[in-house]
Design an enzyme around this catalytic site. Structure first.
Site, PDB file in Angstrom:
ATOM      1  N   LYS A   1     -15.588 -40.004 -25.308  1.00  0.00           N
ATOM      2  CA  LYS A   1     -15.188 -40.459 -23.979  1.00  0.00           C
ATOM      3  C   LYS A   1     -14.429 -41.778 -24.033  1.00  0.00           C
ATOM      4  O   LYS A   1     -13.790 -42.158 -23.064  1.00  0.00           O
ATOM      5  CB  LYS A   1     -16.406 -40.563 -23.068  1.00  0.00           C
ATOM      6  CG  LYS A   1     -17.479 -41.505 -23.527  1.00  0.00           C
ATOM      7  CD  LYS A   1     -18.642 -41.464 -22.538  1.00  0.00           C
ATOM      8  CE  LYS A   1     -19.848 -42.207 -23.112  1.00  0.00           C
ATOM      9  NZ  LYS A   1     -21.015 -42.116 -22.238  1.00  0.00           N
ATOM     10  N   ARG A   2     -14.535 -42.450 -25.140  1.00  0.00           N
ATOM     11  CA  ARG A   2     -13.775 -43.681 -25.335  1.00  0.00           C
ATOM     12  C   ARG A   2     -12.275 -43.400 -25.338  1.00  0.00           C
ATOM     13  O   ARG A   2     -11.463 -44.192 -24.896  1.00  0.00           O
ATOM     14  CB  ARG A   2     -14.253 -44.290 -26.646  1.00  0.00           C
ATOM     15  CG  ARG A   2     -13.613 -45.525 -27.194  1.00  0.00           C
ATOM     16  CD  ARG A   2     -13.749 -46.767 -26.403  1.00  0.00           C
ATOM     17  NE  ARG A   2     -15.025 -47.293 -26.049  1.00  0.00           N
ATOM     18  CZ  ARG A   2     -15.748 -48.208 -26.676  1.00  0.00           C
ATOM     19  NH1 ARG A   2     -15.397 -48.649 -27.820  1.00  0.00           N
ATOM     20  NH2 ARG A   2     -16.831 -48.691 -26.203  1.00  0.00           N
TER      21      ARG A   2
END
Length: 485
Positions: free
Chosen positions: A258-259
């Site tokens: 998700k980064r």
RNA sequence: GGUCCCAUCGUCUAACGGUUAGGACAUGGCCCUCUCAAGGCUAAAAUAGGGGUUCGAUUCCCCUUGGGACUACCA
């Protein structure tokens, strides 16, 4: 006519429903439905510390939205329930004890401290990591007594490694044997001190009891598969077939995170990605039917579906292609279908953004104008303008320094999920210490996060966007500011 | 570090010993056009490197290189 093919998707209810879960579910679903088998859903909630409320429900909804309906599961039941691991605790304990009695597992009384020390030492000596087998030496009857007396303990798998044994399994996707030397395999913990099983035990016991025929899961499980093989052997059970799906990746080839990428199915839905496009896209990433068209539905995939046509290399999750597919599907809708799609998207997006919707409402002038305010939640990259950053009060260096420091500060939240208040406090520190006045600092952050000087309330927006994407945006902003001449 | 997995255009992939190595996305150009989309045409772009096996290797084998995953009382 039902076949013996039974597969499962086994998500953990931690956080938002993940696109990787849908990816794995899709191929499981395809195998089951192409062969008249069953597709089950099992909730793996054996780590109570990581489970988050509402996550389970959220996973159900997301998978159903995509059309990946299951035949047996915690919400609909089935002949082999319960389908939630936290409701099966006695089963695991009993099976763990069976293994202890057979001599395939043993009690371990090592403390966390001793384990940590051991690990440190192994690292320092650059030895391979793994349990040193200390508690194997304890006499079984003696160990049984200590455990019975209530001494804190775990149960470990006793990996046979005296005579250079190896453990092998066949991978149905790679179409080859994968072999591990048992010396490499750790004496894995099967039952934790709190009485919960680890994944390894729970997964094997459940797959057996639920008559799973094919274990189709992500590639990251390959290294622990030999442990599972040993468990099946220790129990004297037939083995399911194993198939490992390649991992979805970020543009830099690391495992999708998700980064660096949107990964939440809720985000995709709120952002207006259609279920057809997502399914088609995930299918495209992992599978090729050999047919000419790249446009296909799940039922198209069912035709002639075969595990050995699943690709072995790990695809980059390319959002551009998804967007194009999405456009095509939207264009293909009937007018009624299109209206339905819009209704669903607006409804879902509004709920997704519910913590901030009242703020949107205050600014809503007319029509569908909420987009003006909420678009920034659904962009993967903002389009910055130099004049928004560099003003009368600010210069390049100040902006850069402020943002860089802030990125670090937000990163320091670690695993915590920061609230609006947390963000506010975090930023306050910087307004007090940075060279800029508070007003300019806040404006700089606002622009970095939302892409504009005019936006919804900053802290609430940051909470909704989430720590990781905030850091990502700030870093992008720093890079942008650096590039300003 | 150790173990394992993987390797065709920038990206997703096709070609399961014989093709001018094909398609799609993205990119560039052109056409169509009241704008913007859409659509049509077109260009550039790949078998990581080195050894084998074979009449012939993208394809089979080995080595090197590169990338990834795992290495928790998380899954």
């Amino acid at each position: 006519m039902a076949s013996n093919i039974r597969v499962r998707i086994a998500p953990s209810p931690t956080g938002e429903p993940h696109v990787g879960t849908a990816y794995t579910a899709l191929f499981n679903y395809c195998l089951a439905h192409s062969a008249n088998g069953k597709f089950l859903l099992r909730i793996e909630d054996t780590d109570q510390t990581r489970c988050t409320p509402g996550s389970e429900e959220s996973i159900f909804k997301a998978l159903r939205w995509l059309g990946l309906e299951w035949d047996e599961g915690p919400d609909i039941g089935g002949p082999f329930g319960p389908y939630r691991q936290s409701e099966r605790l006695p089963i695991y304990k009993e099976h763990a004890m069976q293994l202890v009695e057979k001599g395939s597992a043993y009690f371990c009384f090592c403390t966390q401290e001793r384990l940590a020390k051991m690990q440190e030492k192994q690292k320092a000596e650059k030895k391979n990591l793994g349990y040193d087998g200390c508690c194997r030496l304890i006499d079984p009857t003696e160990a049984g007594k200590r455990a019975h007396a209530g001494e804190p303990h775990v149960i470990r798998l006793k990996v046979e490694k005296s005579n250079n044994e190896t453990t092998t399994f066949f991978d149905e996707i790679r179409q080859k044997d994968v072999t591990y030397n048992n010396i490499e395999i750790d004496d894995q913990i099967l039952l934790k001190t709190d009485g919960f099983p680890t994944y390894h035990l729970a997964n094997v016991v459940d797959d057996h009891l639920m008559r799973i025929s094919h274990v189709i899961r992500a590639e990251e499980w390959i290294p622990s598969t030999p442990k599972h093989v040993m468990l099946y052997k220790a129990f004297g059970w037939d083995m399911p077939k194993f198939a490992h799906l390649s991992l979805l990746r970020n543009a830099d080839k690391s495992k999708v995170s998700k980064r660096k990428n949107p990964v939440s199915l809720n985000w995709f839905r709120a952002a207006g990605y259609t279920k057809e496009a997502i399914i088609n896209f995930l299918g495209l990433l992992g599978y090729s039917s050999g047919s000419a068209s790249e446009r296909f539905t799940i039922s198209d995939m069912l035709n002639g579906f075969s595990l050995d046509r699943i690709s072995t290399s790990s695809p980059v999750f390319d959002l551009e292609k998804l967007k194009t597919l999405n456009e095509e599907y939207i264009r293909g809708y009937s007018l009624d279908g299109y209206i339905q799609y819009m209704k669903d998207t607006i409804d879902f997006a509004a709920r997704h953004l519910s913590p901030i919707m009242s703020e949107v409402q205050k600014r809503h002038k007319i029509g569908l104008g909420f987009n003006v305010w909420t678009d920034m939640f659904f962009k993967t990259e903002l389009e910055y303008t130099a004049n928004d950053f560099i003003t009368k009060e600010t210069n390049k260096k100040q902006v850069e320094d402020t943002l860089s420091a802030l990125a670090k500060a937000i990163d320091a939240f670690g695993k915590k999920i920061p609230t609006a208040q947390d963000f506010e406090e975090c930023i306050r520190i910087y307004t007090d210490t940075s060279g800029l006045d508070a007003r300019s600092t806040l404006m700089t952050v606002r622009v970095a996060i939302t892409g504009s000087q005019t936006s919804l309330p900053l802290y609430e927006s940051m909470a909704l966007i989430g720590k990781d994407r905030c850091v990502q945006r700030i870093k992008q902003a720093v890079a942008y500011v650096r590039s300003i001449r």
